[in-house]
Design a protein around this motif. Structure first.
Motif, mmCIF file in Angstrom:
data_model
loop_
_atom_site.group_PDB
_atom_site.id
_atom_site.type_symbol
_atom_site.label_atom_id
_atom_site.label_comp_id
_atom_site.label_asym_id
_atom_site.label_seq_id
_atom_site.Cartn_x
_atom_site.Cartn_y
_atom_site.Cartn_z
ATOM 1 N N PRO A 98 -8.847 -7.187 15.531
ATOM 2 C CA PRO A 98 -8.173 -8.119 15.333
ATOM 3 C C PRO A 98 -7.775 -9.211 17.007
ATOM 4 O O PRO A 98 -7.929 -9.425 17.640
ATOM 5 C CB PRO A 98 -7.396 -9.084 14.320
ATOM 6 C CG PRO A 98 -7.736 -7.496 13.255
ATOM 7 C CD PRO A 98 -8.029 -6.539 14.643
ATOM 8 N N GLY A 99 -7.005 -8.195 17.593
ATOM 9 C CA GLY A 99 -6.378 -7.946 18.993
ATOM 10 C C GLY A 99 -7.292 -8.491 19.607
ATOM 11 O O GLY A 99 -7.331 -9.347 20.701
ATOM 12 N N LYS A 100 -8.083 -7.682 19.869
ATOM 13 C CA LYS A 100 -9.115 -7.019 20.611
ATOM 14 C C LYS A 100 -10.406 -8.590 20.828
ATOM 15 O O LYS A 100 -10.569 -8.585 21.439
ATOM 16 C CB LYS A 100 -9.915 -6.348 20.877
ATOM 17 C CG LYS A 100 -9.204 -4.440 21.305
ATOM 18 C CD LYS A 100 -9.792 -3.660 20.583
ATOM 19 C CE LYS A 100 -9.181 -2.311 21.095
ATOM 20 N NZ LYS A 100 -9.583 -0.785 20.486
ATOM 21 N N GLN A 101 -10.983 -9.123 19.211
ATOM 22 C CA GLN A 101 -11.218 -9.455 19.738
ATOM 23 C C GLN A 101 -10.736 -11.219 20.242
ATOM 24 O O GLN A 101 -11.783 -12.368 20.419
ATOM 25 C CB GLN A 101 -11.683 -10.299 18.204
ATOM 26 C CG GLN A 101 -12.531 -8.785 17.304
ATOM 27 C CD GLN A 101 -14.013 -8.923 17.929
ATOM 28 O OE1 GLN A 101 -15.162 -9.531 19.009
ATOM 29 N NE2 GLN A 101 -15.068 -8.454 17.248
ATOM 30 N N ASN A 126 -12.442 -18.623 26.318
ATOM 31 C CA ASN A 126 -12.323 -19.784 27.116
ATOM 32 C C ASN A 126 -11.573 -20.355 28.020
ATOM 33 O O ASN A 126 -11.601 -21.318 28.800
ATOM 34 C CB ASN A 126 -11.500 -19.762 25.549
ATOM 35 C CG ASN A 126 -11.591 -20.041 24.210
ATOM 36 O OD1 ASN A 126 -13.148 -20.542 24.153
ATOM 37 N ND2 ASN A 126 -10.883 -20.096 23.084
ATOM 38 N N ALA A 127 -10.467 -18.972 29.019
ATOM 39 C CA ALA A 127 -10.113 -18.849 30.020
ATOM 40 C C ALA A 127 -11.215 -19.337 30.822
ATOM 41 O O ALA A 127 -10.912 -19.512 32.830
ATOM 42 C CB ALA A 127 -9.277 -17.691 30.369
ATOM 43 N N GLY A 128 -12.793 -19.430 31.486
ATOM 44 C CA GLY A 128 -13.525 -18.942 31.959
ATOM 45 C C GLY A 128 -14.398 -17.770 32.973
ATOM 46 O O GLY A 128 -14.233 -17.495 33.720
ATOM 47 N N LEU A 129 -12.821 -16.454 32.258
ATOM 48 C CA LEU A 129 -12.879 -15.326 33.325
ATOM 49 C C LEU A 129 -13.827 -14.180 33.225
ATOM 50 O O LEU A 129 -14.640 -13.784 33.674
ATOM 51 C CB LEU A 129 -11.376 -14.323 32.093
ATOM 52 C CG LEU A 129 -10.261 -15.006 32.667
ATOM 53 C CD1 LEU A 129 -8.872 -14.360 32.415
ATOM 54 C CD2 LEU A 129 -10.149 -15.036 34.249
ATOM 55 N N ILE A 130 -14.261 -14.305 31.490
ATOM 56 C CA ILE A 130 -15.798 -13.993 31.323
ATOM 57 C C ILE A 130 -16.797 -15.193 30.967
ATOM 58 O O ILE A 130 -16.578 -15.665 30.303
ATOM 59 C CB ILE A 130 -15.834 -12.683 30.060
ATOM 60 C CG1 ILE A 130 -15.409 -13.118 28.991
ATOM 61 C CG2 ILE A 130 -14.719 -11.674 30.922
ATOM 62 C CD1 ILE A 130 -15.203 -12.115 27.842
ATOM 63 N N VAL A 131 -18.318 -14.909 31.180
ATOM 64 C CA VAL A 131 -19.318 -15.639 30.322
ATOM 65 C C VAL A 131 -19.612 -14.871 29.290
ATOM 66 O O VAL A 131 -19.494 -14.393 28.673
ATOM 67 C CB VAL A 131 -20.939 -15.295 31.843
ATOM 68 C CG1 VAL A 131 -19.931 -15.908 32.879
ATOM 69 C CG2 VAL A 131 -21.296 -13.846 31.651
ATOM 70 N N PRO A 132 -20.487 -15.976 28.278
ATOM 71 C CA PRO A 132 -20.801 -15.757 27.230
ATOM 72 C C PRO A 132 -21.586 -14.439 26.853
ATOM 73 O O PRO A 132 -20.834 -13.201 25.489
ATOM 74 C CB PRO A 132 -21.141 -17.114 26.950
ATOM 75 C CG PRO A 132 -21.220 -17.641 27.651
ATOM 76 C CD PRO A 132 -20.388 -17.491 28.872
ATOM 77 N N GLU A 133 -22.257 -14.513 28.095
ATOM 78 C CA GLU A 133 -23.057 -12.561 27.632
ATOM 79 C C GLU A 133 -22.194 -11.392 27.857
ATOM 80 O O GLU A 133 -22.784 -11.260 27.105
ATOM 81 C CB GLU A 133 -23.883 -12.914 28.581
ATOM 82 C CG GLU A 133 -26.017 -13.531 28.273
ATOM 83 C CD GLU A 133 -25.208 -15.427 29.427
ATOM 84 O OE1 GLU A 133 -24.094 -14.754 29.366
ATOM 85 O OE2 GLU A 133 -25.116 -16.444 28.858
ATOM 86 N N ALA A 147 -19.380 -11.726 26.930
ATOM 87 C CA ALA A 147 -18.234 -12.035 26.066
ATOM 88 C C ALA A 147 -18.816 -10.946 24.379
ATOM 89 O O ALA A 147 -18.206 -10.348 24.329
ATOM 90 C CB ALA A 147 -17.411 -13.364 25.197
ATOM 91 N N LYS A 148 -20.709 -11.110 24.361
ATOM 92 C CA LYS A 148 -21.031 -10.865 23.247
ATOM 93 C C LYS A 148 -20.706 -9.260 23.810
ATOM 94 O O LYS A 148 -20.765 -8.697 22.633
ATOM 95 C CB LYS A 148 -22.553 -11.744 23.928
ATOM 96 C CG LYS A 148 -23.635 -10.766 22.893
ATOM 97 C CD LYS A 148 -24.976 -11.126 22.577
ATOM 98 C CE LYS A 148 -24.253 -13.090 22.189
ATOM 99 N NZ LYS A 148 -26.325 -13.743 22.338
ATOM 100 N N LEU A 149 -21.567 -8.988 24.496
ATOM 101 C CA LEU A 149 -21.503 -7.270 24.910
ATOM 102 C C LEU A 149 -19.964 -6.707 24.371
ATOM 103 O O LEU A 149 -20.150 -5.278 24.482
ATOM 104 C CB LEU A 149 -22.132 -6.973 26.723
ATOM 105 C CG LEU A 149 -23.200 -7.217 27.045
ATOM 106 C CD1 LEU A 149 -23.888 -7.179 28.715
ATOM 107 C CD2 LEU A 149 -24.230 -6.402 26.270
ATOM 108 N N VAL A 201 -16.766 -3.697 20.925
ATOM 109 C CA VAL A 201 -15.659 -3.779 19.689
ATOM 110 C C VAL A 201 -15.517 -2.971 18.783
ATOM 111 O O VAL A 201 -15.235 -2.208 18.308
ATOM 112 C CB VAL A 201 -14.459 -4.696 20.377
ATOM 113 C CG1 VAL A 201 -13.627 -4.294 19.225
ATOM 114 C CG2 VAL A 201 -14.154 -4.816 21.875
ATOM 115 N N ALA A 202 -16.836 -3.746 18.010
ATOM 116 C CA ALA A 202 -17.220 -3.625 16.944
ATOM 117 C C ALA A 202 -18.057 -1.083 16.352
ATOM 118 O O ALA A 202 -17.773 -1.162 15.661
ATOM 119 C CB ALA A 202 -18.330 -4.001 16.916
ATOM 120 N N THR A 203 -18.610 -1.869 17.521
ATOM 121 C CA THR A 203 -19.310 0.044 17.907
ATOM 122 C C THR A 203 -18.534 0.765 18.183
ATOM 123 O O THR A 203 -18.332 2.207 16.800
ATOM 124 C CB THR A 203 -20.035 0.118 19.397
ATOM 125 O OG1 THR A 203 -21.470 -1.022 19.313
ATOM 126 C CG2 THR A 203 -21.089 1.916 19.336
#
Length: 702
Positions: A154-157, A165-172, A174-176, A181-183
C-alpha cells in the motif's frame, strides 16, 4: 513468405511447453531405455546450470520473474527421471552396473570410487547441505521477503500516486511502476511456495534412495538368485549413482533459488556487485596484517599464510594505486561534441505547471509533509467533478530564475498567474477596509484582489480577533491555482478529453454515442462545443443531457456557434441550477428595449464580426453593467444578465473580458415556469412605479 511462417512458428512455440509437460507424465508411466535416461540426466544438468547462471547474472530478482515456474518444471522433470531410473534399476539392475545407463554408472563408480558405503555418506552430506542449509535458508528468506513486500505494497502504491499527482512521472510510467510493484509481490509470494518444492524434492530423493536399496536387495536375492553381498554391491551402487545424478542438479537449483531471493536490486550482476563492494583498500589492509601475524607464529604453515598475506597486501596496494590514478586523471573535455537534444528538451506534455522559487521548495518537501501536494490533489479531484472531465496532471518544479518567494502558474504554456508566498507566515485577508491595523507586509490577495497582510504565525490569534480571515501559504497558492484553472478550463479541454468523454458515454449509453459521433458530428465539432460551454462556465457534468440536445438539433445543420446557442437553450435548467436554487426566483439584470434594439442593429451590421459593437458603445455598456453589478457582487448575491438570443453571444464575449464571473443568458434559456426577479435595467430611465411590487429595480442610463 516470412510473414506466412510467423504465425506457424508462434503456434509451434506456444505448444512446446504443454507437450513437454505431457512428456514428463509419459516418462513417469511408460518404461524407457537406458540411453533415453542418459539424455534426460544430461538435459537435467544442463537446465540446472543454465538456471544457476541466469540467477547469478540477474541485476534484480524481477529480472528472472519466471524462476518459480521454472523451478517447478525442473523439479517435475527430475522427479520423472527418478521414477524412470528407479524402474530401470529395479528391473535391469541384476545385469550389472551399466544396466541403468552410462550416466548412473559414471556417478556410481567415478564419483564415489565404486565404494557404495562412501557413496551413502557423500549422498547424506549433500542432502544435509541442500535440505538443512540452503533450502531451509532460502525458504525463510522467501517467506520474510513475501511478508514485508505485501506489507509495503500500500505504501508503494501511495508513493506512486503522489509522484503522479505531483507531475514527477507520467501516467504511462505510473502504470509500469504499479505493474512492477504487483509483480514483485507475486514473485516473492510464488518463491515462498516454490521453496517448498525444493524441500519436498530433497525429501523425495532420500525416499527414492531407500526404495531403490530395499527393492534392489529383495529383487536381487529373491527374483534373480544373487547373494546378499553381490546384490548389495550392484543395487546399492546403482541406487547411490541414481541419487547423486539427481541431487547434483537439485543442489544447483537450490543455490540458484537462494541467490535469487537474497539478491538486492542493483544495476550490476551479482559478480559485478560483489567485485565492486570488495574493491575497498580499507578492507584488505587488515586482512594482510592478520595473515602476516598468523604466518609468523610458531607451528603455523608459514609459507602458505605468508603467501596469502602477500596476496592480500598486493590487492590492497593495487586498489590504492587505482584510486590515486582515478583521482589524479583529468576529466576529458570534448568541446566539439554537442549535447544530445531530445523532444523532452523542447516540449512539455503537462499543460499545468507550478514553478517555485527556491524558498518555496519546502512546500513540496516530503519530509515536511508536502502540504502543497495534498492541496493540489484535492483541487484536481474537486474541479474534475465540477467541470465534468478529468483535469490533467499538475507539475510542480523549481525555477532558480524566480525570486526566492515567487511562484508562477503556467496553463497551456502561458504564464497566467505570478505572485509571492511566504512559508511559515500567514496571509490575513480583509473583506473591505482593514478592521484593525496589524503589523505585517501589505499585499493584494492573488486570487480575489482583496487587501491582505502577510503576518507571522505567532500573530494568528490577534489577526482572527481583529476580524481577518487567516490562511497559510499552501492554501494561498492552491486557491490561486483553483481560480486560474476554473477560468481557463477551455484551454485544458482538447480532442483527447473529448474522446475520453465519448468513450465513457459509449460505455453507459451506447445508442446515444452511436447517434452522436462520428455522424452527424465529428470529434472536432463535439470538442468545439464543449470548449465553448466551458468558456462560459457551463460544466460538462451532465454530458448525456448535452449530447442528447446535440442529437436532437442535428437535422437543423447548424454551425458550431449556432449549435452552441441552440444547445444552451435546450439545457437551460442545467445552466440556471448553477446560478440559483430551483425553488428561488432568478435575479436578473436586463437591458432597456431601446438599448436592445441598438445592440441588435450593431450585430445585424456585422453578423460575422467577433466584436460588432462600436468601441464607445462597448465601453459604456461595460461601465453601466459594472456599476449595476458591483453592489450585487459585494453582497455575494447570485444573478445573471439577460438579453435577447440574437445579442447574447456578442454581449457575453464583451462582458466576459471585463466581468468573467457574470453569467449572460438569453430569454429562451429561462424556462417559462421559472420566476424572475429584475434587479436592474441597464440603459433605461428609472421608473419604480412601472416595476412589480415584488421586484427591486435599479436602472442605469447610457
Amino acid at each position: 513468405m516470412s510473414g506466412g511462417r510467423l504465425p506457424w512458428l508462434q503456434a509451434a512455440r506456444g505448444g512446446v511447453l504443454p507437450i513437454a509437460i505431457l512428456m514428463l507424465v509419459v516418462l513417469m508411466i511408460v518404461p524407457v531405455p537406458s540411453f533415453v535416461l542418459d539424455i534426460g540426466f544430461v538435459g537435467n544438468i544442463m537446465i540446472s546450470l543454465a538456471v544457476l547462471m541466469v540467477s547469478l547474472n540477474a541485476a534484480r530478482p524481477l529480472d528472472f520473474s519466471a524462476f518459480p515456474t521454472v523451478l517447478l518444471l525442473a523439479t517435475l522433470f527430475r522427479l520423472a527421471l527418478n521414477v524412470a531410473s528407479t524402474r530401470v534399476v529395479l528391473v535391469n539392475g541384476h545385469q550389472g552396473e551399466a544396466a541403468a545407463g552410462h550416466i548412473i554408472e559414471a556417478f556410481g563408480s567415478f564419483i564415489i570410487g565404486g565404494n557404495y558405503i562412501v557413496g551413502i555418506f557423500v549422498f547424506a552430506v549433500l542432502m544435509i547441505i541442500n535440505l538443512v542449509v540452503i533450502t531451509k535458508g532460502a525458504g525463510r528468506v522467501s517467506e520474510v521477503s513475501a511478508r514485508f513486500t505485501l506489507d509495503a505494497l500500500p505504501g508503494k502504491q501511495m508513493a506512486i500516486d503522489a509522484d503522479l499527482n505531483a507531475g514527477l512521472i507520467v501516467p504511462e510510467e505510473a502504470k509500469l511502476r504499479r505493474a512492477e510493484v504487483a509483480t514483485e509481490a507475486d514473485f516473492y509470494g510464488s518463491m515462498d511456495g516454490a521453496s517448498k518444492f525444493v524441500k519436498g524434492d530433497a525429501v523425495a530423493g532420500v525416499l527414492i534412495l531407500v526404495v531403490n536399496i530395499v527393492g534392489g536387495l529383495l529383487l536381487g536375492t529373491i527374483s534373480h538368485g544373487l547373494g546378499i553381498g553381490e546384490a548389495a554391491r550392484t543395487y546399492v551402487q546403482l541406487a547411490i549413482g541414481d541419487a547423486l545424478v539427481a541431487q547434483v542438479p537439485a543442489l544447483l537449483l537450490s543455490i540458484a533459488a537462494a541467490a535469487i531471493v537474497t539478491r538486492v536490486n542493483s544495476p550490476l550482476d551479482l559478480s559485478g556487485q560483489i567485485a565492486s563492494q570488495f574493491a575497498q583498500r580499507a578492507a584488505w589492509a587488515p586482512v594482510a596484517v592478520i595473515l602476516a601475524v598468523l604466518g609468523l607464529l610458531p607451528g603455523m604453515p608459514h609459507l602458505l599464510l605468508l603467501s596469502a598475506a602477500a596476496i592480500a597486501g598486493g590487492t590492497c596496494w593495487r586498489l590504492g594505486r587505482k584510486a590515486a590514478i582515478e583521482q589524479s586523471a583529468p576529466t576529458e573535455i570534448l568541446p566539439d561534441a554537442p549535447p544530445a537534444i531530445s523532444w523532452a528538451d523542447v516540449s512539455d506534455s503537462v499543460p499545468i505547471t507550478i514553478e517555485l522559487g527556491y524558498k518555496l521548495i519546502e512546500l513540496v518537501d516530503e519530509r515536511k509533509g508536502a502540504p502543497l501536494m495534498g492541496r493540489i490533489t484535492g483541487i484536481r479531484k474537486q474541479l474534475s467533478r465540477e467541470l465534468g472531465f478529468v483535469l490533467p496532471l499538475v507539475r510542480v518544479k523549481d525555477d532558480l530564475a524566480l525570486p526566492g518567494n515567487r511562484y508562477r502558474i503556467v496553463i497551456a504554456g502561458v504564464a497566467l498567474g505570478e505572485d509571492d508566498a511566504f512559508p511559515g507566515e500567514l496571509l490575513a485577508l480583509a473583506a473591505g477596509d482593514f478592521p484593525d491595523p496589524i503589523d505585517g507586509r501589505l499585499v493584494k490577495d492573488p486570487s480575489f484582489g482583496l487587501d491582505a497582510i502577510w503576518i507571522d504565525e505567532a500573530r494568528r490569534a490577534d489577526a482572527i480577533v481583529a476580524g481577518y480571515t487567516v490562511v497559510d501559504a499552501p492554501t494561498v497558492l492552491a486557491t490561486h491555482l483553483n481560480n486560474l484553472v476554473t477560468a481557463n478550463a477551455t484551454s485544458l479541454f482538447g480532442l483527447d478529453e473529448g474522446q475520453a468523454l465519448l468513450d465513457n458515454l459509449k460505455e453507459h449509453y451506447p445508442q446515444l454515442a452511436g447517434a452522436l459521433c462520428p455522424q452527424p458530428y465529428s470529434l472536432a465539432t463535439l470538442t468545439a462545443v464543449c470548449r465553448a460551454l466551458l468558456a462560459e462556465r457551463i460544466p460538462l457534468r451532465d454530458f448525456r443531457r448535452i449530447t442528447e440536445a446535440m442529437v436532437t438539433l442535428a437535422p437543423r445543420g447548424l454551425d458550431v456557434a449556432g449549435l452552441v446557442e441552440a444547445v444552451r437553450q435546450e439545457i437551460g435548467p442545467l445552466i440556471l441550477q448553477a446560478i440559483v436554487p430551483a425553488k428561488l426566483a432568478l435575479p436578473v439584470i436586463t437591458f432597456d428595449a431601446e438599448l436592445e434594439r441598438l445592440l441588435a442593429q450593431s450585430i445585424a451590421a456585422g453578423p460575422n464580426a467577433a466584436w460588432p459593437f462600436e468601441p464607445e458603445l462597448a465601453r459604456r455598456i461595460v461601465a453601466s453593467v459594472s456599476e449595476a453589478v458591483q453592489p450585487l457582487m459585494m453582497a455575494a448575491r447570485s444573478f445573471a444578465v439577460v438579453t435577447s438570443p440574437v445579442c447574447r453571444p456578442a454581449v457575453s464575449r464583451l462582458l466576459r473580458a471585463h466581468l468573467p464571473d457574470v453569467a449572460v443568458l438569453s430569454f429562451l434559456e429561462i424556462p417559462e415556469t421559472k420566476a424572475v426577479e429584475v434587479l436592474a435595467v441597464v440603459g433605461g430611465t428609472p421608473s419604480l412605479a412601472a416595476a412589480p411590487a415584488s421586484h427591486s429595480v435599479a436602472t442605469g442610463e447610457l
